[in-house]
Design a protein around this motif. Structure first.
Motif, PDB file in Angstrom:
ATOM      1  N   SER A   5       0.808  -1.209   0.000  1.00  0.00           N
ATOM      2  CA  SER A   5       0.000   0.000   0.000  1.00  0.00           C
ATOM      3  C   SER A   5       0.845   1.264   0.000  1.00  0.00           C
ATOM      4  N   SER A   6       2.160   1.138  -0.165  1.00  0.00           N
ATOM      5  CA  SER A   6       2.925   2.381  -0.055  1.00  0.00           C
ATOM      6  C   SER A   6       2.874   3.191  -1.346  1.00  0.00           C
ATOM      7  N   ASN A  47       0.244   4.173  -4.587  1.00  0.00           N
ATOM      8  CA  ASN A  47      -1.122   4.074  -5.098  1.00  0.00           C
ATOM      9  C   ASN A  47      -1.151   3.130  -6.300  1.00  0.00           C
ATOM     10  N   ASN A 107      -2.980   2.793  -8.644  1.00  0.00           N
ATOM     11  CA  ASN A 107      -3.493   3.332  -9.901  1.00  0.00           C
ATOM     12  C   ASN A 107      -2.490   4.149 -10.678  1.00  0.00           C
ATOM     13  N   GLU A 156       5.334  12.714  -7.304  1.00  0.00           N
ATOM     14  CA  GLU A 156       4.277  13.325  -6.500  1.00  0.00           C
ATOM     15  C   GLU A 156       4.739  14.408  -5.518  1.00  0.00           C
ATOM     16  N   MET A 175       3.747  19.203  -5.144  1.00  0.00           N
ATOM     17  CA  MET A 175       3.415  20.093  -4.056  1.00  0.00           C
ATOM     18  C   MET A 175       4.439  21.210  -3.908  1.00  0.00           C
ATOM     19  N   ARG A 200      11.152   7.509  -4.036  1.00  0.00           N
ATOM     20  CA  ARG A 200      10.170   8.576  -3.884  1.00  0.00           C
ATOM     21  C   ARG A 200      10.505   9.433  -2.670  1.00  0.00           C
ATOM     22  N   TYR A 234       0.142   5.420   0.982  1.00  0.00           N
ATOM     23  CA  TYR A 234       0.391   6.468  -0.003  1.00  0.00           C
ATOM     24  C   TYR A 234      -0.343   7.743   0.359  1.00  0.00           C
ATOM     25  N   SER A 257       1.429  11.338   0.940  1.00  0.00           N
ATOM     26  CA  SER A 257       1.014  12.596   0.319  1.00  0.00           C
ATOM     27  C   SER A 257       0.793  13.670   1.370  1.00  0.00           C
ATOM     28  N   MET A 297       0.669  17.737   0.941  1.00  0.00           N
ATOM     29  CA  MET A 297      -0.504  17.852   0.080  1.00  0.00           C
ATOM     30  C   MET A 297      -1.734  18.185   0.918  1.00  0.00           C
ATOM     31  N   ARG A 324      -6.656  13.129  -5.938  1.00  0.00           N
ATOM     32  CA  ARG A 324      -5.575  12.312  -6.494  1.00  0.00           C
ATOM     33  C   ARG A 324      -5.675  10.852  -6.090  1.00  0.00           C
ATOM     34  N   HIS A 325      -6.035  10.634  -4.840  1.00  0.00           N
ATOM     35  CA  HIS A 325      -5.979   9.256  -4.341  1.00  0.00           C
ATOM     36  C   HIS A 325      -7.329   8.669  -3.933  1.00  0.00           C
ATOM     37  N   PRO A 357     -10.173   8.299  -6.964  1.00  0.00           N
ATOM     38  CA  PRO A 357      -9.913   7.215  -7.930  1.00  0.00           C
ATOM     39  C   PRO A 357      -9.989   5.835  -7.292  1.00  0.00           C
ATOM     40  N   MET A 358      -9.596   5.727  -6.043  1.00  0.00           N
ATOM     41  CA  MET A 358      -9.632   4.414  -5.421  1.00  0.00           C
ATOM     42  C   MET A 358     -11.056   3.975  -5.108  1.00  0.00           C
TER      43      MET A 358
END
Lengths: 267, 349, 246, 309
Positions: free
Chosen positions: C92-93, C95, C97, C106, C110, C153, D167, D171, D176, D184-185, D188-189
């Motif tokens: 889960s670290s 996303n 998608n 990412e 910001m 990241r 995630y 962020s 963020m 963003r997250h 969509p999820m």
């Protein structure tokens, strides 16, 4: 005994053979996905999916377990071979009290009444240093800690007295201190009981401490088998060497620091 | 090591988060906060019931204002619903006084609420009967229908749910599911109309509509059951299949416990959600039987309400809304309590 | 220098009128130097992960302050680009998608900084992967690879501190060692300091020179790695005794 | 996005999607492609059998059944879909906000939901029709006003399981802000859950509304709507039983397509992503489908078990 488990022609574990003598403790080590627990689930034929089939044979006291009927298999399970699960929290029925599940398992194999079964469990619970057994038996699994649940399973072993105990990563879901205590219980179980044991773990340290013989597995195949001494002191296979080497490197710093202490104490 | 991560997630969702201190004296039982037993359960029930009071107040206020504030000229509405095609200002004034419409809104609300607590929901504009009497007479019929439906649904859903879990993936399972898919996509009234045409008008086996003999129950009950049956069947089947793959089943099996006894454990775990949902189905069916009651001319509350709508009989509509909403609130709390009693894990909060 | 002063954190139990609170952190005081790697050791439920989230500014403490070089960490502008994190659960670290490149980019969005594919590739090479991973999705990566991407990241903003919340715990031992070696290498190359949160003293001693033992929301003991054998507290001794070496 | 790829390769979802799209297009083009005016009567031709002129025959006033079916798509399917999308929009907004921000905002929103949920949809539809008069508009208004809390609760539960993902922590840690993280997250999820919800609820709402139209509470004759076409056909069921078939089969086909599509979405959703909580509320989806009512007692439990500290 030799076990192969395959699914739709694709072998999950292939050509795994080992022999387990009375009173012996076999450790199976390997990384995640190496098929360690598939082996012992295969021995008990616990894969209930139709897609998974078995090849080979498991000879137990001269009989092939793979050719037994489900009914005969139920007599072997629990009474002859008992399996200790890795996650106690999910291994007990969440909506039943500990006492009722344990008594049910005991009564499946021994001709005793409910209260007798309960007494037997209480007695063995005190042997694994679980205090206040009556009270624990009235609780639900989620009210107990992981270590206590693991000990409940060990006390079931003590009551049922099976010839083979199979433990599937019984300590890896526990905190360090509890892990150590449960491991001590397993060592006690091994020393005081004449059951044979198959102990699965990814932690070489635990296996080294507990087991007489070690089998190393990698992606469904046996890489090396031997006594614990042989495997740890003089590994033959590259993969075993690699596993032991990384594990030694991981604890190197710690060991050096701790040995410093020993030397200080000695001087 | 994957297991460790799993434990942490469980930890986050509040399942085993009550570790008291460290665990190094593990031989001492660490009792995680013991749940409500006895008095705690009573306290829980009391708390839930207490929460009901503000809830009912808001619900009744919403219902009352909805009905009363949307009508521009309620007195004219009343006269119209009583069948006067034309009316004078005098008549309107008279009606206003008679029904207390000259008073301010809040005063009317509290008068109505005070009466409603004593089960007096006013009088029907059209028939002049007491609304509560109308609802309670009709309620008897609706409850008969709901009762028979509930029993039918439970029996069928349990039977097929268990059967299809045992024979998962076999012909029986697949057939039942395909049939249910198709049946669930048909409008209930469509099935009902065809049933009437076939069983009553063609075969003359069953009465077309109305109440009276046990035979009158057959068609409404079965048609009303269909929708609920699909839902509960799927629910029981899903939760049983989910439970069958749980670790505790594997543990019981590995300990040599017989399949039949394992099934009992599975059933007990998977029925917990179903029982509470059955409970919520009672008010759901009361409200959901509207269409079936009208098709079969069943004199239940749904029919009373629909005829009130056609004649714009506001007190009856209001009484109906209030009654069903109150039932919903009650049964909701009841199912919560039942769930807490059945499922020890939920009692924690 | 991150200073944690008298930090207390409660979690309120759910419910509008429920006044029950659970104390997770109890008056924690810690100073994290920017010259050495520090580790917080504690068992599950000891509040160590909560402390981690507070340091990342994701949650607010109920009382007390956490400052970075004297400025409160709760302001995003203070922590942006200076503190980063790698988490435990590699599934889960990232996303699921978005692609690896987007994931690495990412933190830049910001900070309104541009970040080209070449820079991303450079970073990936640094963590032992190559440019071909840029277009991949998380489910196409193994645990070790996913964790490497997470490290890339975390390093993309050149942070001073990287919080490692059980960053290697869910990996196999051999991969654990690889990743830990990578951490050590990167620490010199990129001049970052780690704040490791773990339950495993052996991993702690491998990576960090200062150890903080944490239990039920309190700091039990602080010690230098060299003196780890001299832990005094009963809990810490117990923890030490439970270690199984090979 | 893996999910959409899976959907694209699954014949079940492709076929049902094509059917649904075709029906929508037919509904929009109805004024152009319908062979007759749906209200044009031709008493001489009443109860005509299918012919070239009247492909599906005529009804008791000699109106062309096919034209009436085509014109009925708009109120029976398209309007219902738009309503459900509208409701889901509101529900998604409220649900995600309350899941993401938590705290008192969540408590207030969820209490409002609790209160609105104690009015069953059927009852509120009846109430709105009773107050505002017969027609489709009051029904749709009732659904929009009363159904959003239901979606909000379900979507909140879906969003909650992503709230604690690493995630999202990352962020947040890199500065963020809330809305950006959501866009963003979180959104969509939760999208697969939302699609699943939408597809299974369109069919339930179609069934519900056609039921009320059948009782004569919806669109008033002579305007065509599938529910009231059935109601008219019912009066002559003894003499002309086949009159019930075309609208009934149309409703069935549409509902079947939607629920099969929903099932394909559920299959495509990675099993790993479906946590326990959503599994339980899955029962809730279906309950909504069938009865238009909510077992929100059970959602309460999910809310508690997925405790948001």
């Amino acid at each position: 005994m030799g076990v192969s488990v395959k699914t739709d022609g694709h072998y999950l574990i292939n050509n795994v053979s080992f022999k387990l003598d009375k009173g012996e403790c076999l450790g199976i080590v390997g990384e995640s996905g190496s098929g360690k627990s598939t082996v012992i689930k295969g021995i008990l034929r616990l894969h209930n999916s139709k897609a998974i089939g078995y090849d080979g044979e498991v000879l137990y006291k001269g009989e092939n377990l793979f050719s037994k009927t489900p009914k005969e298999m139920n007599e072997v399970r629990g009474k002859e071979m008992f399996m200790v699960f890795q996650d106690g929290m999910s291994a007990f029925d969440p909506s039943a009290r500990m006492g009722s599940v344990c008594a049910e398992i005991v009564r499946t194999h021994l001709p005793v009444t409910k209260s007798e079964a309960r007494e037997m469990i209480c007695e063995s619970m005190t042997r694994v240093s679980l205090k206040d057994p009556e009270k624990i038996l009235d609780l639900y699994p989620f009210q107990l800690s992981g270590g206590m649940l693991q000990r409940m399973m060990i006390s079931l072993v003590l009551v049922l007295n099976p010839s083979v105990v199979m433990a599937d990563e019984p300590t890896s879901a526990l905190d360090a201190i509890t892990q150590r205590k449960v491991l001590d219980d397993f060592i006690k179980l091994k020393n005081e009981h004449d059951s044979a044991m198959i102990f699965i773990s990814h932690d070489l340290g635990i296996v080294k401490k507990l087991c007489d013989r070690v089998m190393v597995m990698k992606s469904g195949e046996v890489v090396e088998t031997g006594t614990a001494m042989e495997v740890f002191e003089d590994p033959k296979h590259e993969y075993t060497k690699y596993l032991i080497d990384t594990r030694v490197r991981l604890s190197k710093n710690f060991k050096v620091l701790m040995e410093g202490l020993c030397r200080e104490k000695a001087s | 090591m994957v297991l460790r991560s799993r434990i942490t997630t469980i930890d986050k969702s509040g399942f085993i988060n009550n570790k008291k201190g460290c665990e190094y004296n593990d031989s001492q039982p660490v009792y995680y906060e013991i749940l409500m037993q006895g008095d705690d359960m009573k306290a829980y029930i009391a708390k839930r019931l207490l929460f009901l009071i503000p809830m009912l107040l808001i619900v009744s206020f919403l219902a009352f204002s909805l009905v009363n504030l949307t009508s521009k000229d309620p007195a004219a509405d009343i006269l119209r619903s009583q069948g006067y095609p034309e009316f004078t200002q005098e008549m309107i004034e008279q009606v206003k006084v008679e029904y207390g419409l000259d008073k301010p809104f809040l005063v009317r609300y509290f008068t109505w609420l005070g009466d409603a607590i004593r089960f007096d929901l006013g009088k029907s504009y059209v028939k002049g009967q007491s609304v509560s009497a109308m609802i309670f007479t009709a309620l008897g019929y609706t409850m008969q229908l709901v009762g028979t439906t509930l029993i039918t649904v439970m029996l069928f859903a349990l039977f097929f749910g268990i059967l299809c879990t045992i024979f998962e993936g076999k012909a029986l399972d697949i057939t039942v599911r395909i049939v249910l898919y198709i049946v669930a996509a048909m409008p209930a009234f469509w099935i009902a109309t065809h049933a009437i045409w076939f069983f009553s008008n063609t075969l003359h086996w069953l009465p077309t509509s109305g109440v009276g003999s046990p035979a009158h129950f057959v068609m409404p009950t079965l048609v009303l059951s269909i929708g609920y049956f699909t839902f509960y069947f799927r629910m029981i089947r899903n939760s049983m299949l989910e439970n069958v793959n749980e670790n505790y089943v594997l543990f019981l099996r590995s300990s040599g416990v017989k399949e039949r006894s394992i099934m009992k454990h599975v059933l007990r775990n998977s029925l917990q959600t179903a029982v509470a949902a059955f409970c919520m189905a009672i008010p759901g069916m009361m409200a959901g039987s509207v269409i079936i009651e009208n098709v079969f001319a069943w004199p239940g509350i749904g029919r009373v309400c629909v005829s009130a709508i056609f004649s714009r009989d506001m007190p009856v509509i209001l009484g109906y809304i209030l009654f069903i909403a109150v039932m919903y609130c009650f049964f909701n709390i009841f199912s919560d309590i039942l769930n807490a009693a059945l499922n020890p894990r939920l009692r924690r909060n | 220098m991150i200073e944690i002063c008298n930090v207390t954190k409660y979690y309120k139990e759910p419910g509008l009128f429920s006044g029950k609170k659970k104390k997770v952190l109890d008056d924690v005081n810690l100073n994290l130097d920017d010259t050495e790697n520090t580790v917080i050791i504690g068992e599950s439920g000891s509040g160590k992960s909560t402390l981690g989230r507070l340091i990342l500014g994701i949650e607010k403490p109920n009382s007390g302050t956490i400052t970075l070089d004297g400025q409160s960490l709760l302001k995003p502008s203070v922590r942006q680009g200076k503190i980063s994190a790698v988490f435990q659960d590699y599934t889960s670290s990232i996303n699921p998608n978005i692609s690896v490149y987007k994931a690495i980019k990412e933190p830049m969005i910001m900070m309104h900084r541009s970040f080209s594919e070449e820079e991303a590739e450079e970073l990936l090479v640094k963590v032992g992967l190559d440019g071909s991973y840029l277009g991949r999705f998380p489910h196409e990566l193994s645990g070790g690879q996913a964790q490497r991407v997470a490290i890339a990241r975390a390093l993309s903003t050149n942070p001073h501190y990287v919080l490692l919340d059980e960053a290697v715990s869910s990996l196999d031992v051999s991969i654990q060692v690889q990743i830990l070696d990578l951490f050590l290498k990167l620490s010199e190359e990129c001049n970052v300091n780690y704040l490791l949160i773990t339950h495993d003293i052996q991993i702690a001693c491998y990576l960090c020179s200062r150890l903080v033992i944490f239990n039920s929301g309190k700091v039990v003991e602080e010690i230098d790695r060299a003196n780890v054998s001299c832990l005094k507290n009963e809990y810490s001794r117990n923890l030490l005794d439970s270690i199984i070496t090979i | 996005m893996v999910m959409f790829k899976k959907l694209l390769y699954n014949p079940q979802s492709v076929i049902t999607a094509i059917i649904i799209l075709t029906i929508i297009v037919l509904g929009i083009l109805a004024p152009v492609i319908a062979p007759h005016d749906p209200t044009e009567t031709n008493v001489a031709m009443k109860y005509a059998s299918p012919s070239w002129e009247y492909p599906l025959g005529t009804d008791y006033l000699g109106r062309c059944t096919l034209s009436r079916l085509l014109h009925g798509i708009f109120p029976s399917v398209i309007l219902v879909m738009l309503t459900v999308f509208c409701v889901i929009g509101i529900g998604t907004f409220i649900g995600i906000i309350s899941a993401y921000y938590g705290g008192w905002l969540n408590e207030i929103l969820m209490r409002i939901c609790d209160i609105l949920l104690s009015f069953p949809t059927e009852v509120m539809i009846l109430a709105f029709v009773g107050i505002m008069g017969l027609g489709l508009t009051p029904m749709l208004i009732a659904i929009i006003l009363l159904k959003w809390p239901w979606y909000a609760v379900v979507i909140r539960n879906a969003a909650l399981k992503y709230k604690e993902k690493n995630y999202i922590y990352f962020s947040k840690a890199s500065g963020m802000k809330g809305p950006a993280v959501i866009l963003r997250h979180v959104l969509p999820m939760t999208l697969p859950d939302i699609i699943l919800l939408a597809s299974s609820n369109v069919s339930s709402t179609i069934l519900l509304l056609s039921g009320f139209s059948f009782l004569g509470l919806g669109i008033q004759p002579p305007n065509p709507e599938w529910g009231n076409m059935l109601s008219e056909a019912r009066n002559v069921i003894l003499s002309h039983p086949t009159q019930m078939l075309p609208p009934g089969i149309a409703i069935m086909a549409v509902c079947l397509s939607f629920s099969l599509f929903g099932d394909a979405v559920r299959d495509a959703m990675d099993a790993k992503h479906i946590s326990k909580g959503i599994f339980k509320s899955k029962g809730g989806y279906a309950l909504g489908c069938v009865t238009g009512s909510v077992g929100f007692g059970r959602f309460g439990k999910n809310r508690r078990s997925l405790s948001d500290k």
